[in-house]
Write an enzyme that holds these catalytic residues in place. Structure first.
Site, PDB file in Angstrom:
ATOM      1  CD  GLN A   3      47.371  50.260  38.516  1.00 50.95           C
ATOM      2  OE1 GLN A   3      47.707  51.400  38.803  1.00 50.95           O
ATOM      3  NE2 GLN A   3      47.594  49.236  39.305  1.00 50.95           N
ATOM      4  CD  GLU A   4      46.598  45.864  33.241  1.00 52.02           C
ATOM      5  OE1 GLU A   4      45.489  45.767  33.789  1.00 52.02           O
ATOM      6  OE2 GLU A   4      47.457  44.960  33.280  1.00 52.02           O
ATOM      7  CB  SER A   5      52.758  47.775  31.075  1.00 51.87           C
ATOM      8  OG  SER A   5      52.474  48.909  30.252  1.00 51.87           O
TER       9      SER A   5
END
Length: 487
Positions: free
Chosen positions: A316-318
């Protein structure tokens, strides 16, 4: 200004400093600069720029990684250009920004439409086109032109410029009517459309793009009239020095392409949190995750989390890109800020091992700080939401949930309260102010989707391995086609 270098000396020193920093946009030849007068001289003497603004996603708000917003970015750069610090008063509506700047303060920046005839104020050169846009509730007959507005309950923000466009249209279409208020913001208008208390609203196109993911039942209608111009407002007292310096600064930003880059960064797409689809995710499970699986497993052993949950958060972050960098300077596979990296002992955010270890320990740190009354999955989901929006905003949402008669210790009730941080009537009562509270809701939902898919993949792969049914080189896409999006 006794004891201070003369203004020309200050300008040369500042330009030299900028040269060393490599920021080309501020390299303005001194011969084109005018001597300071009034307001500009006062700003330089006191060493800070006083700005009146609004607490909104297009202007200024406290984001996950500190102050942010399109106009905040411009204000901060302008203060840096002058070599002074920045002070903000974000407690305003559009009307009160204009009224206050006319009496006190240095600058008003709040998605202000250029109004050259307004008394007590002068304006900068145009910064951004403001295209009025009619939006309406999904399920209504398509609203494609002005003739379709008859009978609709329409709302807009007084003083935004959109109300001015409506008045111009009313001259040709007298049957047109609407409601307006200076005490609402764009998110509240869209929320009222979804709830049915409004049928439609007139906002600006870039504002709708920024908010539409959080209001899926609001449809784009049609544009109204020609674009207006967003500008900064200055008091007409004290000369033209500050306004002219702002114009030089904005001109340089545009010439260097930096202004267009900022517009694209903040308004160029709907939202980075949009769910990318199970097929794309599964493709990355094959192509990227194997390089980091053992790192996630090791971090899970150290922190007590399921490795698949940590992997889902990392995606989700990267999207499992160890060199990912956000516009705000957050970097690495787990997208750590510099302060968080320092707190977790991470000295290289682009090292995937350090990033995964640091991000996992930071999630554990957040989870451990939550009140003991929050238990089970509620505690996990609130920790993940705090990873995204910050603990301060989560605590604000818990208090709102309690005010609404909900349970501040359950994610279900806090999830309903978080989007209210986008509404002035609620965030004005909180300690930490405006937040894009819809983001952590989608953030947690997406991580849960990815985690469920990873759990299925992991379980299926183990079963196939036990049965010797995963043959080397065989295409195993069939496994993933039975996994639907988790809604």
């Amino acid at each position: 200004m006794s004891g201070l270098p003369s203004y020309p000396v200050l300008r040369h020193l500042r330009i030299a400093t900028v040269l060393l920093a490599g920021v080309a946009l501020c390299l303005v030849p001194y011969r084109y600069l005018t001597p300071p007068d009034g307001q500009l001289e006062a700003v330089l003497a006191r060493d800070f720029l006083s700005v009146h603004t609004r607490n909104t996603p297009t202007t200024y708000y406290e984001g996950r990684h500190g102050p942010t917003g399109f106009e905040y970015e411009l204000m901060r750069r302008f203060a840096d250009h002058l070599g002074v610090s920045l002070t903000l008063d974000a407690s305003h509506s559009i009307e009160s920004v204009l009224e206050t700047v006319a009496r006190e303060g240095d600058l008003g920046a709040a998605v202000l439409p250029l109004e050259p005839t307004r008394e007590g104020l002068i304006y900068s050169r145009p910064i951004l086109d403001l295209q009025p846009l009619l939006v309406y509730r999904r399920g209504l007959p398509p609203v494609t032109d002005i003739e379709r507005l008859s009978g609709l309950d329409i709302g807009t923000i007084r003083g935004s410029g959109a109300d001015r466009v409506l008045r111009e249209l009313q001259a040709e279409h007298p049957e047109l009517g609407w409601r307006e208020s200076s005490d609402v913001e764009v998110a509240e208008l869209l929320s009222r459309i979804e709830s049915g208390s409004l049928d439609a609203a007139v906002v600006y196109e870039h504002q709708f793009r920024l908010n539409r993911l959080f209001f899926p039942d609001v449809e784009r209608g049609f544009t109204l009239g020609r674009p207006l111009s967003m500008a900064w407002a200055f008091p007409d007292r004290g000369g033209l020095g500050l306004q002219q310096e702002a114009n030089r600064f904005l001109h340089a930003l545009r010439q260097e392409g930096m202004l267009d880059a900022l517009v694209a960064r903040y308004f160029g797409h709907d939202d980075y949190l949009e769910y990318v689809g199970a097929r794309v995710f599964i493709g990355h499970v094959h192509d990227r995750l194997p390089d980091y699986t053992e790192l996630f497993r090791e971090a899970a052993r150290d922190t007590g989390f399921d490795w698949k949950l940590l992997a889902a958060l990392g995606y989700q972050e990267s999207h499992w890109d160890p060199e990912a960098t956000s516009p705000t300077g957050v970097r690495g596979l787990m997208m750590l800020t510099l302060p968080t990296a320092g707190e977790m002992g991470v000295d290289d955010r682009l090292d995937p091992a350090q990033s995964i270890d640091g991000g996992s320990r930071y999630l554990r740190h957040i989870k451990d700080r939550l009140p003991e009354s929050i238990t089970g999955e509620d505690r996990l989901f609130m920790a993940m939401a705090s990873y995204n929006v910050g603990l301060g905003h989560l605590y604000d949402a818990r208090r709102i949930a309690e005010q609404l008669g909900g349970d501040p210790d359950t994610w279900e009730d806090v999830r309903e309260a978080l989007p209210l941080l986008q509404k002035r009537e609620w965030h004005s009562q909180t300690r930490h102010g405006y937040a894009r509270g819809g983001e952590p809701v989608i953030y947690v939902r997406n991580i849960r989707r990815y985690y469920e898919i990873l759990t299925h993949v992991d379980r299926s792969q183990q079963q196939y391995l036990q049965l010797n049914e995963l043959l080397d080189g065989e295409d195993d896409d069939r496994e993933f086609e039975i996994v639907p999006p988790i809604l």
